[in-house]
Scaffold this motif. Structure first.
Motif, PDB file in Angstrom:
ATOM      1  N   UNK A 110       0.826  -1.191   0.000  1.00  0.00           N
ATOM      2  CA  UNK A 110       0.000   0.000   0.000  1.00  0.00           C
ATOM      3  C   UNK A 110       0.873   1.258   0.000  1.00  0.00           C
ATOM      4  N   UNK A 111       1.866   1.309   0.884  1.00  0.00           N
ATOM      5  CA  UNK A 111       2.758   2.465   0.993  1.00  0.00           C
ATOM      6  C   UNK A 111       4.196   1.978   0.931  1.00  0.00           C
ATOM      7  N   UNK A 112       4.964   2.579   0.045  1.00  0.00           N
ATOM      8  CA  UNK A 112       6.385   2.251  -0.072  1.00  0.00           C
ATOM      9  C   UNK A 112       7.177   3.550  -0.113  1.00  0.00           C
ATOM     10  N   UNK A 113       8.061   3.712   0.846  1.00  0.00           N
ATOM     11  CA  UNK A 113       8.868   4.924   0.974  1.00  0.00           C
ATOM     12  C   UNK A 113      10.324   4.544   0.775  1.00  0.00           C
ATOM     13  N   UNK A 114      11.004   5.233  -0.115  1.00  0.00           N
ATOM     14  CA  UNK A 114      12.409   4.951  -0.393  1.00  0.00           C
ATOM     15  C   UNK A 114      13.216   6.246  -0.400  1.00  0.00           C
ATOM     16  N   UNK A 115      14.275   6.223   0.375  1.00  0.00           N
ATOM     17  CA  UNK A 115      15.242   7.335   0.429  1.00  0.00           C
ATOM     18  C   UNK A 115      14.547   8.692   0.616  1.00  0.00           C
ATOM     19  N   UNK A 116      13.595   8.724   1.545  1.00  0.00           N
ATOM     20  CA  UNK A 116      12.849   9.951   1.809  1.00  0.00           C
ATOM     21  C   UNK A 116      13.702  10.907   2.626  1.00  0.00           C
ATOM     22  N   UNK A 117      13.803  12.128   2.143  1.00  0.00           N
ATOM     23  CA  UNK A 117      14.506  13.209   2.821  1.00  0.00           C
ATOM     24  C   UNK A 117      13.502  14.336   3.043  1.00  0.00           C
ATOM     25  N   UNK A 118      13.652  15.050   4.153  1.00  0.00           N
ATOM     26  CA  UNK A 118      12.749  16.165   4.441  1.00  0.00           C
ATOM     27  C   UNK A 118      13.571  17.379   4.841  1.00  0.00           C
ATOM     28  N   UNK A 119      13.001  18.549   4.554  1.00  0.00           N
ATOM     29  CA  UNK A 119      13.718  19.806   4.755  1.00  0.00           C
ATOM     30  C   UNK A 119      12.809  20.839   5.389  1.00  0.00           C
ATOM     31  N   UNK A 120      13.371  21.604   6.322  1.00  0.00           N
ATOM     32  CA  UNK A 120      12.737  22.817   6.832  1.00  0.00           C
ATOM     33  C   UNK A 120      13.600  23.953   6.331  1.00  0.00           C
ATOM     34  N   UNK A 121      13.110  24.645   5.293  1.00  0.00           N
ATOM     35  CA  UNK A 121      13.938  25.644   4.641  1.00  0.00           C
ATOM     36  C   UNK A 121      15.129  24.958   3.989  1.00  0.00           C
ATOM     37  N   UNK A 122      16.326  25.483   4.247  1.00  0.00           N
ATOM     38  CA  UNK A 122      17.531  24.904   3.670  1.00  0.00           C
ATOM     39  C   UNK A 122      18.098  23.766   4.514  1.00  0.00           C
ATOM     40  N   UNK A 123      17.521  23.524   5.671  1.00  0.00           N
ATOM     41  CA  UNK A 123      18.057  22.508   6.590  1.00  0.00           C
ATOM     42  C   UNK A 123      17.421  21.142   6.334  1.00  0.00           C
ATOM     43  N   UNK A 124      18.260  20.164   6.047  1.00  0.00           N
ATOM     44  CA  UNK A 124      17.773  18.802   5.896  1.00  0.00           C
ATOM     45  C   UNK A 124      17.642  18.182   7.276  1.00  0.00           C
ATOM     46  N   UNK A 125      16.473  17.607   7.563  1.00  0.00           N
ATOM     47  CA  UNK A 125      16.203  17.079   8.899  1.00  0.00           C
ATOM     48  C   UNK A 125      15.850  15.597   8.898  1.00  0.00           C
ATOM     49  N   UNK A 126      15.648  15.029   7.720  1.00  0.00           N
ATOM     50  CA  UNK A 126      15.353  13.603   7.598  1.00  0.00           C
ATOM     51  C   UNK A 126      16.206  13.073   6.459  1.00  0.00           C
ATOM     52  N   UNK A 127      16.867  11.947   6.707  1.00  0.00           N
ATOM     53  CA  UNK A 127      17.850  11.446   5.762  1.00  0.00           C
ATOM     54  C   UNK A 127      17.539  10.010   5.328  1.00  0.00           C
ATOM     55  N   UNK A 128      17.216   9.834   4.061  1.00  0.00           N
ATOM     56  CA  UNK A 128      17.132   8.521   3.411  1.00  0.00           C
ATOM     57  C   UNK A 128      16.309   7.483   4.168  1.00  0.00           C
ATOM     58  N   UNK A 129      15.095   7.851   4.566  1.00  0.00           N
ATOM     59  CA  UNK A 129      14.211   6.927   5.264  1.00  0.00           C
ATOM     60  C   UNK A 129      13.591   5.939   4.273  1.00  0.00           C
ATOM     61  N   UNK A 130      13.616   4.669   4.644  1.00  0.00           N
ATOM     62  CA  UNK A 130      12.932   3.619   3.900  1.00  0.00           C
ATOM     63  C   UNK A 130      11.909   2.974   4.826  1.00  0.00           C
ATOM     64  N   UNK A 131      10.705   2.765   4.329  1.00  0.00           N
ATOM     65  CA  UNK A 131       9.706   1.997   5.070  1.00  0.00           C
ATOM     66  C   UNK A 131       8.633   1.536   4.113  1.00  0.00           C
ATOM     67  N   UNK A 132       7.910   0.533   4.548  1.00  0.00           N
ATOM     68  CA  UNK A 132       6.807   0.011   3.752  1.00  0.00           C
ATOM     69  C   UNK A 132       5.656  -0.372   4.651  1.00  0.00           C
ATOM     70  N   UNK A 133       4.472  -0.352   4.095  1.00  0.00           N
ATOM     71  CA  UNK A 133       3.283  -0.713   4.849  1.00  0.00           C
ATOM     72  C   UNK A 133       2.332  -1.449   3.929  1.00  0.00           C
TER      73      UNK A 133
END
Length: 163
Positions: free
Chosen positions: A1-24
């Motif tokens: 149903x959900x597949x997440x690969x190498x997810x990165x997240x940013x607040x402005x120029x700051x990266x706060x989440x690095x290469x998350x993988x998960x599945x559901x």
């Protein structure tokens, strides 16, 4: 149903989440555990398009990482934020109706006002009260039911016991 690969997240120029993988898989529950500041809320916000992100978020074989939040909701992902984002001047029932949407094809369950009021009788009692006048717990019930009123295939709940 959900597949997440190498997810990165940013607040402005700051990266706060690095290469998350998960599945559901469909019909399963996934829980993220961690201390305050570990990034649980950021993961939720990244999944629903409320922060800048890169990588891949596939839901029901549809890539969503470049989609805006309202399109992600239309795809069938409901989101309950941790900070109880109610429309304070609107009453409870008006808040619920804002989330209302017909079920997607193949939906196992459908949510409407009656079902929400059955789940949380207190919302029925307060249905004409301004949402801003509700207690924290009542507001949490309201945002949960508002998300359910969208009849999502996947529900992401951030801090479900807050309030």
């Amino acid at each position: 149903m959900l597949e997440v690969r190498r997810l990165n997240a940013f607040y402005g120029a700051s990266q706060v989440l690095f290469d998350l993988d998960l599945g559901l898989a469909e019909g399963r529950v996934l829980t993220l555990l961690g201390r305050n500041g570990a990034g649980r809320s950021t993961v939720a916000r990244a999944l629903v398009g409320r922060v800048s992100r890169s990588g891949s978020v596939r839901f029901m074989d549809r890539e969503l990482v470049d989609e805006r939040a309202f399109r992600i909701a239309r795809a069938g992902i409901g989101y309950v934020p941790e900070n109880r984002e109610v429309f304070g001047q609107l009453d409870v029932e008006e808040n619920l109706r804002l989330g209302q949407r017909a079920p997607l094809p193949g939906a196992a369950t459908t949510w409407d006002l009656a079902r929400c009021y059955e789940l949380f009788p207190r919302l029925h009692e307060r249905r004409h009260a301004p949402a801003g006048a509700l207690s924290g717990g009542e507001q949490q019930m309201l945002v949960l039911c508002r998300a359910l009123m969208g009849n999502p295939r996947l529900l992401i709940v951030d801090e479900p016991t807050e309030g």
